[in-house]
Design a protein around this motif. Structure first.
Motif, PDB file in Angstrom:
ATOM      1  N   GLU A 182       0.935  -0.940   0.025  1.00  0.00           N
ATOM      2  CA  GLU A 182      -0.359  -0.386   0.562  1.00  0.00           C
ATOM      3  C   GLU A 182       0.973   1.199  -0.354  1.00  0.00           C
ATOM      4  N   GLN A 183       1.650   1.498   0.762  1.00  0.00           N
ATOM      5  CA  GLN A 183       2.896   2.293   0.957  1.00  0.00           C
ATOM      6  C   GLN A 183       3.579   2.824  -1.075  1.00  0.00           C
ATOM      7  N   LEU A 184       3.381   0.760  -1.634  1.00  0.00           N
ATOM      8  CA  LEU A 184       3.916   1.472  -2.542  1.00  0.00           C
ATOM      9  C   LEU A 184       3.101   2.107  -3.583  1.00  0.00           C
ATOM     10  N   ARG A 185       2.004   1.328  -3.558  1.00  0.00           N
ATOM     11  CA  ARG A 185       1.284   2.013  -4.569  1.00  0.00           C
ATOM     12  C   ARG A 185       0.533   3.760  -4.285  1.00  0.00           C
ATOM     13  N   GLY A 186       0.739   4.410  -2.585  1.00  0.00           N
ATOM     14  CA  GLY A 186       0.795   5.406  -2.477  1.00  0.00           C
ATOM     15  C   GLY A 186       2.344   6.468  -3.509  1.00  0.00           C
ATOM     16  N   TYR A 187       3.179   5.848  -3.130  1.00  0.00           N
ATOM     17  CA  TYR A 187       4.673   6.739  -3.901  1.00  0.00           C
ATOM     18  C   TYR A 187       4.501   7.109  -5.193  1.00  0.00           C
ATOM     19  N   LEU A 188       4.405   5.367  -5.504  1.00  0.00           N
ATOM     20  CA  LEU A 188       4.153   5.780  -7.042  1.00  0.00           C
ATOM     21  C   LEU A 188       3.073   6.004  -7.701  1.00  0.00           C
ATOM     22  N   SER A 189       1.820   6.153  -6.857  1.00  0.00           N
ATOM     23  CA  SER A 189       0.836   7.669  -7.546  1.00  0.00           C
ATOM     24  C   SER A 189       1.897   8.517  -7.761  1.00  0.00           C
ATOM     25  N   ALA A 190       2.027   9.262  -6.708  1.00  0.00           N
ATOM     26  CA  ALA A 190       2.570  10.615  -7.490  1.00  0.00           C
ATOM     27  C   ALA A 190       3.111  10.938  -8.386  1.00  0.00           C
ATOM     28  N   TYR A 191       3.618   9.881  -9.491  1.00  0.00           N
ATOM     29  CA  TYR A 191       3.944   9.745 -10.744  1.00  0.00           C
ATOM     30  C   TYR A 191       2.739   9.563 -10.850  1.00  0.00           C
ATOM     31  N   ASP A 192       1.970   8.909 -11.460  1.00  0.00           N
ATOM     32  CA  ASP A 192       0.795   8.150 -11.788  1.00  0.00           C
ATOM     33  C   ASP A 192       0.014   7.699 -11.225  1.00  0.00           C
ATOM     34  N   ALA A 193      -0.764   8.755 -11.576  1.00  0.00           N
ATOM     35  CA  ALA A 193      -1.994   8.925 -10.374  1.00  0.00           C
ATOM     36  C   ALA A 193      -3.653   7.577 -10.864  1.00  0.00           C
ATOM     37  N   GLU A 194      -3.103   7.069 -11.932  1.00  0.00           N
ATOM     38  CA  GLU A 194      -4.285   5.224 -11.865  1.00  0.00           C
ATOM     39  C   GLU A 194      -3.512   4.802 -11.752  1.00  0.00           C
ATOM     40  N   VAL A 195      -1.698   4.497 -10.799  1.00  0.00           N
ATOM     41  CA  VAL A 195      -1.669   3.470  -9.845  1.00  0.00           C
ATOM     42  C   VAL A 195      -2.310   3.244  -8.144  1.00  0.00           C
ATOM     43  N   LYS A 196      -3.133   4.700  -8.647  1.00  0.00           N
ATOM     44  CA  LYS A 196      -3.615   4.494  -6.801  1.00  0.00           C
ATOM     45  C   LYS A 196      -5.031   3.719  -7.062  1.00  0.00           C
ATOM     46  N   ASN A 197      -5.340   3.221  -8.250  1.00  0.00           N
ATOM     47  CA  ASN A 197      -6.602   2.269  -8.336  1.00  0.00           C
ATOM     48  C   ASN A 197      -6.913   1.191  -8.798  1.00  0.00           C
ATOM     49  N   ILE A 198      -5.539   0.388  -8.230  1.00  0.00           N
ATOM     50  CA  ILE A 198      -4.953  -0.923  -9.062  1.00  0.00           C
ATOM     51  C   ILE A 198      -5.099  -1.846  -7.397  1.00  0.00           C
ATOM     52  N   GLU A 199      -5.345  -2.960  -8.119  1.00  0.00           N
ATOM     53  CA  GLU A 199      -6.085  -3.384  -6.885  1.00  0.00           C
ATOM     54  C   GLU A 199      -4.926  -4.036  -6.030  1.00  0.00           C
ATOM     55  N   ILE A 200      -4.541  -4.741  -5.234  1.00  0.00           N
ATOM     56  CA  ILE A 200      -3.447  -5.836  -5.017  1.00  0.00           C
ATOM     57  C   ILE A 200      -4.050  -6.793  -4.721  1.00  0.00           C
ATOM     58  N   LYS A 201      -3.713  -7.875  -5.141  1.00  0.00           N
ATOM     59  CA  LYS A 201      -4.564  -9.011  -5.011  1.00  0.00           C
ATOM     60  C   LYS A 201      -3.410 -10.196  -4.056  1.00  0.00           C
ATOM     61  N   HIS A 202      -4.151 -11.274  -3.341  1.00  0.00           N
ATOM     62  CA  HIS A 202      -3.368 -12.683  -2.860  1.00  0.00           C
ATOM     63  C   HIS A 202      -3.897 -13.693  -3.503  1.00  0.00           C
ATOM     64  N   GLY A 203      -2.278 -14.430  -2.940  1.00  0.00           N
ATOM     65  CA  GLY A 203      -2.684 -15.344  -3.687  1.00  0.00           C
ATOM     66  C   GLY A 203      -2.439 -16.299  -1.855  1.00  0.00           C
ATOM     67  N   PRO A 204      -1.571 -17.919  -2.630  1.00  0.00           N
ATOM     68  CA  PRO A 204      -1.443 -18.854  -1.192  1.00  0.00           C
ATOM     69  C   PRO A 204      -0.152 -18.802  -0.887  1.00  0.00           C
ATOM     70  N   ASN A 205       0.027 -18.954   0.460  1.00  0.00           N
ATOM     71  CA  ASN A 205       0.992 -18.123   1.370  1.00  0.00           C
ATOM     72  C   ASN A 205       1.973 -19.667   0.423  1.00  0.00           C
ATOM     73  N   ARG A 206       3.596 -19.296   0.427  1.00  0.00           N
ATOM     74  CA  ARG A 206       4.777 -20.251  -0.496  1.00  0.00           C
ATOM     75  C   ARG A 206       5.335 -20.472   0.417  1.00  0.00           C
ATOM     76  N   GLN A 207       6.540 -21.454  -0.148  1.00  0.00           N
ATOM     77  CA  GLN A 207       6.525 -22.620   0.792  1.00  0.00           C
ATOM     78  C   GLN A 207       8.732 -21.747   0.858  1.00  0.00           C
ATOM     79  N   GLY A 208       8.209 -22.166   2.054  1.00  0.00           N
ATOM     80  CA  GLY A 208       9.832 -22.057   3.114  1.00  0.00           C
ATOM     81  C   GLY A 208       9.751 -20.982   3.637  1.00  0.00           C
ATOM     82  N   ASP A 209       8.654 -20.337   3.186  1.00  0.00           N
ATOM     83  CA  ASP A 209       8.851 -18.799   3.659  1.00  0.00           C
ATOM     84  C   ASP A 209       8.750 -18.224   5.288  1.00  0.00           C
TER      85      ASP A 209
END
Length: 331
Positions: A265-292
């Protein structure tokens, strides 16, 4: 930082993995302080463009070669005062898919470098260790003396490095310092490829208006560490006059943690200052990664006390600088 390390002027310093993310940043800083820098890399994960600006400098030389070849390691270590060993095959998923190659590079190559450094009379061997060594230990913050069982082949290789380094001091008198890196990020970190680290990968996805995918629900947390803090730790490790600081392993981190969800979410906020469309991009979720490892938070007390380490960047400051760099160079 440059002024603090001027004592390294004219010192011969070998950086393995010198065309990689951390290695090229170390090259850049050491060239600025006037050191005689030699970089060794086989471009397995490093890139020519990371060292392009150094090739015409009188105090820089480059050896294209593989640490799995002992003769190459001996050649690279000749007349060196210090070695900063960054060369490795990173990535937990890569090690799970190909444990044999990870072992050959990270253990076999590491041993070659230790032997070559010993034979060349190198004064100090500083190497990239890993927070993955803490494994299944659930204790927070992570303290150097308390580790668990490794959760991946990569973590095993990095722990074996620590054992070998300790043994080479006790057996041969080679002074070493291990730096357990915690989720390093910043300029020059490759955003492409199957094993790209999460921050540059998400940066590129946002810039392309693609949805980044978080492994799990996003509550896993990391002690994200900006590259300038890592450079400081490496230079402190080769310049310290504290004999008690040698032949130890140190957490290389900030001493704070951020969830993956908050980072995105912080990344999306910082990049939105360069490109306003970024703030509307959805952050999705997947399964946990083995070994994490679920949570990562370092105690930096040992580094503060023995190396006089003082992190220059907290996470938010480093992330802003990283975003600015990516936009300027890849936007």
């Amino acid at each position: 930082m440059i002024k603090q390390f001027t004592k390294l002027k004219n010192k011969n310093i070998l950086i393995t993995g010198g065309a990689g993310f951390i290695g090229s940043n170390l090259c850049e800083t050491l060239l600025k302080v006037g050191a005689q820098v030699t970089a060794l890399d086989n471009f397995a994960t490093g890139h020519q463009h990371n060292i392009e600006a150094f090739l015409n400098k009188e105090n820089f030389s480059f050896i294209e070669g593989d640490i799995r070849d002992l003769e190459t390691c001996h050649k690279a270590c000749q007349n060196q005062d210090f070695v900063l060993h960054q060369a490795a095959l990173g990535s937990v998923p890569r090690s799970i898919e190909d444990p044999i190659r990870s072992n050959a590079v990270n253990i076999g190559g590491f041993l070659n470098m230790l032997v070559a450094a010993r034979d060349a009379g190198v004064k100090r061997f500083v190497y990239a260790a890993s927070s993955s060594t803490y494994g299944d230990s659930e204790a927070l913050p992570k303290v150097e003396e308390n580790i668990g069982k490794p959760l991946s082949p990569y973590a095993i290789t990095k722990y074996v490095n620590e054992l070998y380094a300790d043994n080479f001091f006790k057996t041969y008198g080679l002074n070493t310092i291990g730096l357990r890196y915690f989720n390093v990020f910043g300029r020059h970190q490759d955003p492409n490829g199957a094993y790209a680290a999460v921050i540059p990968k998400f940066v590129m996805q946002f810039m392309k208006h693609e949805s980044p995918v978080i492994n799990g629900d996003g509550t896993y947390s990391r002690d994200f560490t900006y590259i300038d803090n890592v450079i400081q730790m490496n230079l402190l490790a080769i310049t310290t006059d504290n004999e008690e600081a040698l032949n130890e392993v140190y957490n290389t981190a900030v001493g704070d943690r951020t969830t993956i969800k908050d980072m995105a979410e912080q990344l999306r906020g910082y990049l939105s200052a360069y490109d306003a469309e970024v703030k509307n991009i959805e952050i999705k979720h997947g399964p946990n990664r083995q070994g994490d490892v679920p949570h990562s938070l370092a105690s930096i007390e040992k580094a503060q006390n023995k190396l006089n380490y003082k992190p220059s960047h907290v996470f938010a400051e480093g992330l802003k600088e990283a975003v600015d760099w990516y936009w300027e160079n890849l936007g």
